[in-house]
Design a protein around this motif. Structure first.
Motif, PDB file in Angstrom:
ATOM      1  N   GLY A   1       0.809  -1.218   0.000  1.00  9.90           N
ATOM      2  CA  GLY A   1       0.000   0.000   0.000  1.00  9.90           C
ATOM      3  C   GLY A   1       0.841   1.266   0.000  1.00  9.90           C
ATOM      4  O   GLY A   1       0.498   2.256  -0.660  1.00  9.90           O
ATOM      5  N   THR A   2       1.973   1.240   0.713  1.00 13.42           N
ATOM      6  CA  THR A   2       2.874   2.400   0.745  1.00 13.42           C
ATOM      7  C   THR A   2       3.468   2.657  -0.633  1.00 13.42           C
ATOM      8  O   THR A   2       3.447   3.792  -1.138  1.00 13.42           O
TER       9      THR A   2
ATOM     10  N   THR B   1       2.328   1.589  -3.500  1.00 11.70           N
ATOM     11  CA  THR B   1       1.248   1.924  -4.437  1.00 11.70           C
ATOM     12  C   THR B   1       0.812   3.372  -4.286  1.00 11.70           C
ATOM     13  O   THR B   1       0.596   4.071  -5.281  1.00 11.70           O
ATOM     14  N   SER B   2       0.672   3.830  -3.060  1.00 12.28           N
ATOM     15  CA  SER B   2       0.239   5.219  -2.828  1.00 12.28           C
ATOM     16  C   SER B   2       1.270   6.216  -3.353  1.00 12.28           C
ATOM     17  O   SER B   2       0.904   7.261  -3.914  1.00 12.28           O
TER      18      SER B   2
ATOM     19  N   SER C   1      -9.158   2.151  -6.659  1.00  9.45           N
ATOM     20  CA  SER C   1      -8.828   1.716  -5.300  1.00  9.45           C
ATOM     21  C   SER C   1     -10.029   1.792  -4.372  1.00  9.45           C
ATOM     22  O   SER C   1     -10.078   1.092  -3.351  1.00  9.45           O
TER      23      SER C   1
ATOM     24  N   ILE D   1      -3.635   2.511   1.398  1.00  7.56           N
ATOM     25  CA  ILE D   1      -3.427   3.546   0.377  1.00  7.56           C
ATOM     26  C   ILE D   1      -4.077   4.860   0.794  1.00  7.56           C
ATOM     27  O   ILE D   1      -3.455   5.927   0.728  1.00  7.56           O
TER      28      ILE D   1
ATOM     29  N   LEU E   1      -2.111   8.454   1.304  1.00  8.79           N
ATOM     30  CA  LEU E   1      -2.252   9.481   0.269  1.00  8.79           C
ATOM     31  C   LEU E   1      -2.417  10.903   0.827  1.00  8.79           C
ATOM     32  O   LEU E   1      -1.787  11.834   0.307  1.00  8.79           O
TER      33      LEU E   1
END
Length: 261
Positions: free
Chosen positions: A80-81, A83-84, A102, A146, A150
């Motif tokens: 998630g890190t 991807t964000s 998402s 995410i 963000l």
């Protein structure tokens, strides 16, 4: 007039929080009830806490629950890190597209996610068990991580990374020493959210686990057919106190970091 509005606001808040927390308080109180029947108070006892740690099935389910929650939250936080950060660096048109994509797993019913993952695992001929259970938990946890990270990325100065690179840092050093410390609160929040969601999940776990692998929620569901033991009250009380303590420590740490700034 202002005082009256303030009074009604306080009463409203009190009623809402009472509705949320009174059932939990009742659960904790009745975990010390000597009676097997929930509506009848027969005296104080610690017997159910002793019985809890003597029950091998519950301990096995609790162990499985925490293993799955820890592994899935760690992996989901890493994915998630990254991807964000990737989404944040995209052009606005593509950024909005991936943000909307998402959102879909978050707003989809759990039963849809559970059945779709089960179908995928069957097509891939994966044996249902620990591996598929952890994969499923990672999948539904990633979007929450995410959207926890963000906002932190959006608060960053867009020229911060460029400044670090101009001062001689490599892209990896700029990320580890400049970007990562700034988004750490979001990462921690996402990890904690993923962990608690994994602990709480039932429907997705029910569809993606195999024979002999039961999380605590599945174990409790199976117990409802013959009556839930008061040991579950004791277990729920312990878990609530532990999670409450973790939340308190996190809030205290964030408060200290805010004061330093």
């Amino acid at each position: 007039m202002v005082k009256i509005k303030g009074l009604f606001s306080n009463i409203y808040s009190f009623l809402i929080y009472s509705f949320l927390y009174i059932p939990i308080i009742v659960l904790i109180v009745f975990s010390f009830n000597d009676s097997k029947y929930r509506g009848n108070w027969s005296g104080f006892t610690l017997n159910w806490y002793q019985e809890l740690f003597r029950d091998p099935d519950i301990m096995r389910a609790l162990y499985t629950t925490f293993v799955v929650a820890i592994v899935s939250s760690v992996v989901a936080t890493i994915i998630g890190t990254l991807t964000s950060i990737g989404i944040h660096s995209l052009k606005p048109k593509y950024k909005n597209l991936f943000i909307n994509l998402s959102y879909i797993p978050m707003i989809s019913p759990d039963i849809v996610i559970g059945i779709s993952l089960l179908t995928l695992f069957v097509i891939l001929k994966l044996k249902l068990g620990y591996f598929t259970l952890i994969l499923a938990h990672i999948t539904f946890n990633i979007p929450y991580v995410i959207f926890a990270i963000l906002p932190k990325l959006q608060q960053l100065d867009p020229h911060l990374e460029e400044a670090a690179l101009d001062l001689g840092a490599t892209p990896l050093q700029a990320f580890l020493k400049v970007i990562l410390p700034e988004i750490t609160p979001g990462i921690f929040t996402g990890a904690l959210m993923a962990f608690t969601l994994s602990l709480d999940d039932f429907i997705v776990s029910f569809f993606t686990t195999g024979s002999g692998v039961s999380t605590l929620s599945i174990k409790i569901y199976s117990m409802t057919k013959r009556g839930v033991s008061p040991t579950i009250n004791a277990l729920s009380s312990i878990m609530f106190i532990v999670l409450l303590t973790i939340m308190f420590i996190v809030q205290l740490k964030q408060h200290k970091e805010t004061e330093k700034k």
